[in-house]
Scaffold this active site. Structure first.
Site, PDB file in Angstrom:
ATOM      1  N   GLY A 181      44.042  52.336  98.179  1.00 51.71           N
ATOM      2  CA  GLY A 181      44.011  52.798  96.625  1.00 51.71           C
ATOM      3  C   GLY A 181      43.133  53.730  96.428  1.00 51.71           C
ATOM      4  O   GLY A 181      41.995  54.034  97.064  1.00 51.71           O
ATOM      5  N   LEU A 204      43.264  38.670  96.878  1.00 54.12           N
ATOM      6  CA  LEU A 204      44.184  39.827  96.363  1.00 54.12           C
ATOM      7  C   LEU A 204      44.677  39.576  95.137  1.00 54.12           C
ATOM      8  O   LEU A 204      44.512  38.667  94.634  1.00 54.12           O
ATOM      9  CB  LEU A 204      45.477  39.645  97.130  1.00 54.12           C
ATOM     10  CG  LEU A 204      45.308  39.491  99.012  1.00 54.12           C
ATOM     11  CD1 LEU A 204      46.487  39.329  99.670  1.00 54.12           C
ATOM     12  CD2 LEU A 204      44.679  40.963  99.264  1.00 54.12           C
ATOM     13  N   GLY A 218      46.224  45.078  92.409  1.00 59.47           N
ATOM     14  CA  GLY A 218      45.994  46.398  92.787  1.00 59.47           C
ATOM     15  C   GLY A 218      46.483  46.304  94.231  1.00 59.47           C
ATOM     16  O   GLY A 218      47.031  47.288  94.811  1.00 59.47           O
ATOM     17  N   HIS A 219      46.077  45.284  94.840  1.00 57.99           N
ATOM     18  CA  HIS A 219      46.608  45.246  96.591  1.00 57.99           C
ATOM     19  C   HIS A 219      48.151  44.977  96.432  1.00 57.99           C
ATOM     20  O   HIS A 219      48.579  45.711  97.350  1.00 57.99           O
ATOM     21  CB  HIS A 219      45.828  43.939  96.869  1.00 57.99           C
ATOM     22  CG  HIS A 219      44.644  43.798  97.060  1.00 57.99           C
ATOM     23  ND1 HIS A 219      43.848  42.965  96.473  1.00 57.99           N
ATOM     24  CD2 HIS A 219      43.414  44.455  97.743  1.00 57.99           C
ATOM     25  CE1 HIS A 219      42.265  43.098  96.604  1.00 57.99           C
ATOM     26  NE2 HIS A 219      42.128  44.107  97.392  1.00 57.99           N
ATOM     27  N   SER A 230      39.586  44.839  90.461  1.00 55.25           N
ATOM     28  CA  SER A 230      38.769  44.671  91.497  1.00 55.25           C
ATOM     29  C   SER A 230      38.415  43.055  91.896  1.00 55.25           C
ATOM     30  O   SER A 230      38.276  42.342  90.797  1.00 55.25           O
ATOM     31  CB  SER A 230      37.324  45.297  91.107  1.00 55.25           C
ATOM     32  OG  SER A 230      36.508  44.966  92.102  1.00 55.25           O
ATOM     33  N   ARG A 254      35.956  42.012  92.710  1.00 54.56           N
ATOM     34  CA  ARG A 254      34.389  41.737  92.062  1.00 54.56           C
ATOM     35  C   ARG A 254      34.251  41.540  90.627  1.00 54.56           C
ATOM     36  O   ARG A 254      33.386  41.213  90.024  1.00 54.56           O
ATOM     37  CB  ARG A 254      33.521  43.084  92.428  1.00 54.56           C
ATOM     38  CG  ARG A 254      32.949  42.833  93.833  1.00 54.56           C
ATOM     39  CD  ARG A 254      31.946  44.056  93.995  1.00 54.56           C
ATOM     40  NE  ARG A 254      31.388  43.882  95.451  1.00 54.56           N
ATOM     41  CZ  ARG A 254      31.721  44.506  96.584  1.00 54.56           C
ATOM     42  NH1 ARG A 254      32.473  45.652  96.345  1.00 54.56           N
ATOM     43  NH2 ARG A 254      31.047  44.537  97.498  1.00 54.56           N
TER      44      ARG A 254
HETATM   45  P1  AMP Z   1      39.471  45.882  99.010  1.00 58.94           P
HETATM   46  O1  AMP Z   1      40.204  44.612  99.339  1.00 58.94           O
HETATM   47  O2  AMP Z   1      38.582  45.976  97.748  1.00 58.94           O
HETATM   48  O3  AMP Z   1      38.906  46.330 100.182  1.00 58.94           O
HETATM   49  O4  AMP Z   1      40.541  46.878  98.691  1.00 58.94           O
HETATM   50  C1  AMP Z   1      41.837  46.926  99.533  1.00 58.94           C
HETATM   51  C2  AMP Z   1      42.734  47.945  99.317  1.00 58.94           C
HETATM   52  O5  AMP Z   1      43.211  47.852  97.938  1.00 58.94           O
HETATM   53  C3  AMP Z   1      41.928  49.381  99.189  1.00 58.94           C
HETATM   54  O6  AMP Z   1      42.689  50.381  99.544  1.00 58.94           O
HETATM   55  C4  AMP Z   1      41.534  49.579  97.731  1.00 58.94           C
HETATM   56  O7  AMP Z   1      41.582  50.826  97.197  1.00 58.94           O
HETATM   57  C5  AMP Z   1      42.775  48.958  97.054  1.00 58.94           C
HETATM   58  N1  AMP Z   1      42.728  48.612  95.618  1.00 58.94           N
HETATM   59  C6  AMP Z   1      41.663  47.615  94.918  1.00 58.94           C
HETATM   60  N2  AMP Z   1      41.626  47.697  93.884  1.00 58.94           N
HETATM   61  C7  AMP Z   1      42.664  48.426  93.408  1.00 58.94           C
HETATM   62  C8  AMP Z   1      43.416  49.006  92.117  1.00 58.94           C
HETATM   63  N3  AMP Z   1      42.889  48.423  91.067  1.00 58.94           N
HETATM   64  N4  AMP Z   1      44.376  49.634  92.214  1.00 58.94           N
HETATM   65  C9  AMP Z   1      44.912  50.290  93.350  1.00 58.94           C
HETATM   66  N5  AMP Z   1      44.492  49.793  94.648  1.00 58.94           N
HETATM   67  C10 AMP Z   1      43.159  49.018  94.318  1.00 58.94           C
END
Ligand code: AMP
Length: 278
Positions: free
Chosen positions: A145, A33, A36-37, A183, A185
């Site tokens: 997101g 996390l 963004g999360h 991200s 990543r």
């Molecule tokens: P993930 O863990 O990458 O699957 O992301 C989980 C949620 O967090 C998804 O809805 C993503 O779009 C959101 N998310 C990831 N990175 C960001 C970011 N930089 N800004 C906003 N939301 C994000």
């Protein structure tokens, strides 16, 4: 904050909250996390009585050659963040699917463009996992997101098409001060690669600026974006209709520009609005 791993326990937790008339919010994630999360949690927190965050690295959305095994995992840090952000429940299922699970959810044609060209099974995996998670958590509202713009469009469409009783909310992209979209990543990038990664958002901003000063032709806008990119390979740089995700030739009204590119072995994505809303 409670931790639960078993889908049946989460379904019971949620049913009990609903019986008390409580409003449930949900943020699905793959963990590791970051801000963004956190921004999605902060967005939902004031709107709901109970907030659930799930962490599940979904094998269905990784191809055999992709980074499922290496995907960043930080259970201790993640739990501390959830606690600090006031989550009520951290749902970490070891497995989401029963043995011999066959069902898949497809959302054509939204899942045949942009990222789907190089990752053809990706959104089928995403939609199937999100459907399953929504079924278990039974939230009133779930937040995704805009960072993953195609994913958000596909989930919205799936929820509308199947009449799922949940509101899908989209949160804005959270960026580093130099523009790089956060991200999980990004952790793969060396310092030199990290510096080059800022070229994705620079390319999007250059295209926005050109559109703002009157350039409407996508071919010309793409040239400007490609010129700004400092990457090893461009998967795509497309200007699309923000709802259908189909490519457009000229910018009329608000479109979306989306990019996916590789730096070394790391694949990064970003997107931004382009043009003025009509
Ligand atoms: P993930 O863990 O990458 O699957 O992301 C989980 C949620 O967090 C998804 O809805 C993503 O779009 C959101 N998310 C990831 N990175 C960001 C970011 N930089 N800004 C906003 N939301 C994000």
């Amino acid at each position: 904050m409670q931790h639960l791993a078993e889908p049946s326990q989460v379904a019971a937790w949620s049913a009990a909250a609903r019986e008390q008339g409580l409003r449930i919010g949900f943020v699905p994630t793959m963990g590791a996390l970051h801000e963004g999360h956190r921004s999605l949690v902060r967005r939902l927190r004031p709107q709901v009585d109970r907030l659930v965050l799930s962490i599940y690295v979904n094998p269905l959305q990784f191809a055999p050659h992709e980074d499922f095994g290496a995907y960043p995992r930080d259970p201790t840090g993640d739990a501390a963040i959830c606690e600090a952000e006031g989550c009520d429940l951290l749902f970490q299922p070891p497995e989401l699917y029963p043995p011999d699970f066959r069902t898949r959810i497809q959302v054509p044609t939204l899942d045949q463009t942009l990222c789907s060209v190089s990752r053809p099974h990706f959104f089928t995996g995403v939609a199937t996992a999100v459907f399953r998670l929504l079924q278990i958590v039974q939230p009133h509202i779930a937040c995704f997101g805009e960072k993953d713009y195609q994913q958000l469009a596909i989930i919205r469409r799936m929820v509308a098409d199947l009449g799922l009783p949940v509101h899908i909310d989209g949160g804005p992209i959270i960026r580093e001060p130099d523009g790089l979209a956060l991200s999980s990543r990004n952790a793969y990038l060396s310092p030199a690669q990290r510096a080059r990664a800022t070229s994705l958002s620079r390319a999007l901003r250059a295209m926005q600026a050109a559109a703002h000063t009157g350039e409407r032709q996508v071919a010309a806008l793409r040239e400007i974006g490609l010129h700004a990119l400092d990457v090893d390979a461009v998967d795509y740089l497309e200007v699309v209709n923000p709802h259908t995700l189909q490519p457009v030739q000229a910018v009329h009204g608000e479109c979306r520009v989306a990019v996916a590119a590789r730096i070394g072995t790391t694949r990064l994505i970003d997107n931004a609005p382009l043009g003025e809303p009509t």
